[in-house]
Design a protein around this motif. Structure first.
Motif, PDB file in Angstrom:
ATOM      1  N   LEU A 181       0.777  -1.188  -0.003  1.00 47.89           N
ATOM      2  CA  LEU A 181      -0.062   0.103  -0.069  1.00 47.89           C
ATOM      3  C   LEU A 181       0.935   1.341  -0.051  1.00 47.89           C
ATOM      4  O   LEU A 181       1.823   1.355   0.643  1.00 47.89           O
ATOM      5  N   LYS A 182       0.254   2.083  -0.812  1.00 47.19           N
ATOM      6  CA  LYS A 182       1.334   3.330  -0.886  1.00 47.19           C
ATOM      7  C   LYS A 182       1.382   4.323   0.414  1.00 47.19           C
ATOM      8  O   LYS A 182       2.338   4.907   0.654  1.00 47.19           O
ATOM      9  N   THR A 183       0.542   3.691   1.425  1.00 42.16           N
ATOM     10  CA  THR A 183       0.268   4.719   2.596  1.00 42.16           C
ATOM     11  C   THR A 183       1.216   3.774   3.608  1.00 42.16           C
ATOM     12  O   THR A 183       1.477   4.308   4.898  1.00 42.16           O
ATOM     13  N   ASN A 188       7.149  -0.570   2.837  1.00 41.59           N
ATOM     14  CA  ASN A 188       7.951  -0.374   1.567  1.00 41.59           C
ATOM     15  C   ASN A 188       9.265   0.047   1.808  1.00 41.59           C
ATOM     16  O   ASN A 188      10.242  -0.441   1.041  1.00 41.59           O
ATOM     17  N   ALA A 189       9.688   0.680   2.688  1.00 44.53           N
ATOM     18  CA  ALA A 189      11.040   0.916   3.039  1.00 44.53           C
ATOM     19  C   ALA A 189      11.744  -0.155   3.459  1.00 44.53           C
ATOM     20  O   ALA A 189      12.902  -0.460   3.339  1.00 44.53           O
ATOM     21  N   ILE A 200      10.063   0.447  -7.134  1.00 42.50           N
ATOM     22  CA  ILE A 200       9.554   1.597  -7.668  1.00 42.50           C
ATOM     23  C   ILE A 200       8.268   1.969  -7.108  1.00 42.50           C
ATOM     24  O   ILE A 200       7.242   1.481  -7.305  1.00 42.50           O
ATOM     25  N   GLY A 201       8.489   3.224  -6.405  1.00 44.34           N
ATOM     26  CA  GLY A 201       6.897   4.084  -6.149  1.00 44.34           C
ATOM     27  C   GLY A 201       6.189   4.225  -7.462  1.00 44.34           C
ATOM     28  O   GLY A 201       6.659   5.176  -8.154  1.00 44.34           O
ATOM     29  N   ASP A 202       5.013   3.991  -7.224  1.00 45.57           N
ATOM     30  CA  ASP A 202       4.230   4.441  -8.583  1.00 45.57           C
ATOM     31  C   ASP A 202       2.909   5.114  -7.862  1.00 45.57           C
ATOM     32  O   ASP A 202       2.978   6.403  -8.079  1.00 45.57           O
ATOM     33  N   GLU A 203       1.928   4.329  -7.224  1.00 43.45           N
ATOM     34  CA  GLU A 203       0.856   5.129  -6.783  1.00 43.45           C
ATOM     35  C   GLU A 203       1.259   6.271  -5.783  1.00 43.45           C
ATOM     36  O   GLU A 203       0.512   7.098  -5.671  1.00 43.45           O
ATOM     37  N   ALA A 204       2.454   5.837  -4.869  1.00 48.19           N
ATOM     38  CA  ALA A 204       2.642   6.719  -4.040  1.00 48.19           C
ATOM     39  C   ALA A 204       3.177   8.138  -4.443  1.00 48.19           C
ATOM     40  O   ALA A 204       3.529   8.922  -3.876  1.00 48.19           O
ATOM     41  N   VAL A 205       3.791   8.135  -5.997  1.00 47.01           N
ATOM     42  CA  VAL A 205       4.383   9.245  -6.304  1.00 47.01           C
ATOM     43  C   VAL A 205       3.368   9.979  -7.519  1.00 47.01           C
ATOM     44  O   VAL A 205       3.255   9.227  -8.496  1.00 47.01           O
ATOM     45  N   GLU A 212      10.474  13.735  -3.375  1.00 45.42           N
ATOM     46  CA  GLU A 212      11.296  13.745  -2.021  1.00 45.42           C
ATOM     47  C   GLU A 212      10.759  12.754  -1.179  1.00 45.42           C
ATOM     48  O   GLU A 212      11.774  12.140  -0.264  1.00 45.42           O
ATOM     49  N   LYS A 213       9.452  12.707  -1.011  1.00 46.55           N
ATOM     50  CA  LYS A 213       9.021  11.545   0.012  1.00 46.55           C
ATOM     51  C   LYS A 213       9.389  10.265  -0.151  1.00 46.55           C
ATOM     52  O   LYS A 213       9.234   9.249   0.544  1.00 46.55           O
ATOM     53  N   ALA A 214       9.958   9.950  -1.553  1.00 45.56           N
ATOM     54  CA  ALA A 214      10.224   8.548  -1.934  1.00 45.56           C
ATOM     55  C   ALA A 214      11.560   8.150  -1.485  1.00 45.56           C
ATOM     56  O   ALA A 214      11.879   6.999  -1.764  1.00 45.56           O
ATOM     57  N   ARG A 215      12.499   9.222  -1.135  1.00 47.82           N
ATOM     58  CA  ARG A 215      13.809   9.017  -0.907  1.00 47.82           C
ATOM     59  C   ARG A 215      13.760   7.995   0.472  1.00 47.82           C
ATOM     60  O   ARG A 215      13.230   8.251   1.307  1.00 47.82           O
ATOM     61  N   GLY A 216      14.592   6.965   0.269  1.00 42.31           N
ATOM     62  CA  GLY A 216      14.681   5.950   1.457  1.00 42.31           C
ATOM     63  C   GLY A 216      13.430   5.030   1.627  1.00 42.31           C
ATOM     64  O   GLY A 216      13.521   4.066   2.506  1.00 42.31           O
ATOM     65  N   VAL A 217      12.660   5.164   0.724  1.00 42.65           N
ATOM     66  CA  VAL A 217      11.222   4.251   0.714  1.00 42.65           C
ATOM     67  C   VAL A 217      11.191   3.205  -0.400  1.00 42.65           C
ATOM     68  O   VAL A 217      10.858   2.199  -0.585  1.00 42.65           O
TER      69      VAL A 217
END
Length: 308
Positions: A181-183, A188-189, A200-205, A212-217
């Protein structure tokens, strides 16, 4: 929905490909367009100011905003007599191979789809159910092509997911989109830290603020023009992701040649491409873009290079 914007005898073409889960429809797009004052689009176009103006009209609505942005980029290229990829600083020689998507289905249908797939060098597989391993085994029975996997937020158990990731690595999977889940940032991290495959973050980005929020996740992000509100912000997302050391994938919704050409113009700046819209769209009003050796081919036509 196709968009046309004219200036000095030139016409720019754009496309809004709206999907239900993003909350957009023909009705919402029509309502949004009724509030747009085209006098705000003064040439030469200040795309940053234009996107800010569109965002100020109403939040959300990224697909119809993308349609306007793509049309303006096509128009800008035609007015300058330059291809969009050149205006955006892309190098055609760095075009990545694009994948072709196979959805979840019965083994018989999956085998048929794989055998009938166009001349793509990568197959993309939709996973996220209890039958994930069986689906991969079915595909592997007919092809040894590298695979992209899209879990569509469908995995829930961490240990089982990590075990599956290691197995998928052995099966020749190159990347996995949105495993959980993107939430669920922590899960995910946790997987990203342990995965031998890029996650790869998709729905989350969606937009620039999400990079910026995807870094480290995640190891990287999937940019889609229908999420990013168009080519300008997608380009900004690419620059930001590179600054943060994130890998880049450029994807698509169900798009015709118009929006696909917009994605193709940015694809050489990315590590991977999933731009198979024209292969999967039955009502494409434009010619298929040039395609060779598993890759889209950028031309020198002004603007997007749409052929009617």
């Amino acid at each position: 929905m196709l968009i046309q914007i004219a200036h000095e005898g030139k016409i720019g073409y754009g496309e809004a490909s709206m999907v239900p889960y993003m909350g957009e429809s023909f009705e919402t797009a029509t309502d949004f367009l009724s509030k747009v004052d085209a006098r705000q689009f003064q040439y030469p176009f200040d795309f940053g100011s234009i996107i800010a103006y569109l965002d100020n009209i109403a939040p959300g609505n990224p697909a119809i905003k993308a349609g306007i942005d793509i049309a303006l980029h096509d128009l800008e290229g035609k007015l300058q007599n330059k291809p969009c990829w050149q205006l955006l600083g892309s190098d055609p020689s760095k075009m990545p191979a694009t994948s072709y998507t196979i959805g979840i289905d019965t083994p018989e249908v999956i085998i048929k789809k794989v055998k009938e797939a166009p001349n793509c060098k990568i197959i993309k597989v939709k996973l996220g159910r209890d039958s994930d391993r069986e689906l991969i085994k079915t595909i592997r029975s007919v092809t040894d092509k590298p695979l992209f996997v899209d879990a569509n937020q469908g995995w829930t158990d961490l240990e089982q997911s990590l075990d599956l990731i290691h197995w998928l690595h052995e099966q020749g999977v190159l990347l996995i989109e949105q495993p959980m889940l993107k939430t669920d940032i922590d899960s995910n991290a946790w997987l990203t830290e342990r995965s031998p495959i890029p996650l790869i973050g998709d729905e989350a980005v969606q937009r620039l603020a999400d990079v910026e929020k995807a870094r480290g996740v995640y190891h990287g992000i999937n940019i889609k023009l229908m999420k990013s509100a168009g080519m300008h912000e997608a380009n900004q997302m690419i620059l930001k992701a590179k600054e943060l050391g994130l890998k880049l994938m450029i994807g698509c919704m169900s798009e015709t040649s118009c929006a696909t050409l917009a994605g193709i113009a940015l694809a050489p700046q990315c590590d991977w491409a999933d731009l198979d819209g024209p292969f999967l769209t039955s009502n494409n009003p434009y010619q298929m873009p040039d395609f060779a050796d598993g890759k889209w081919v950028l031309g020198n036509d002004a603007g997007l290079g749409i052929r009617h």
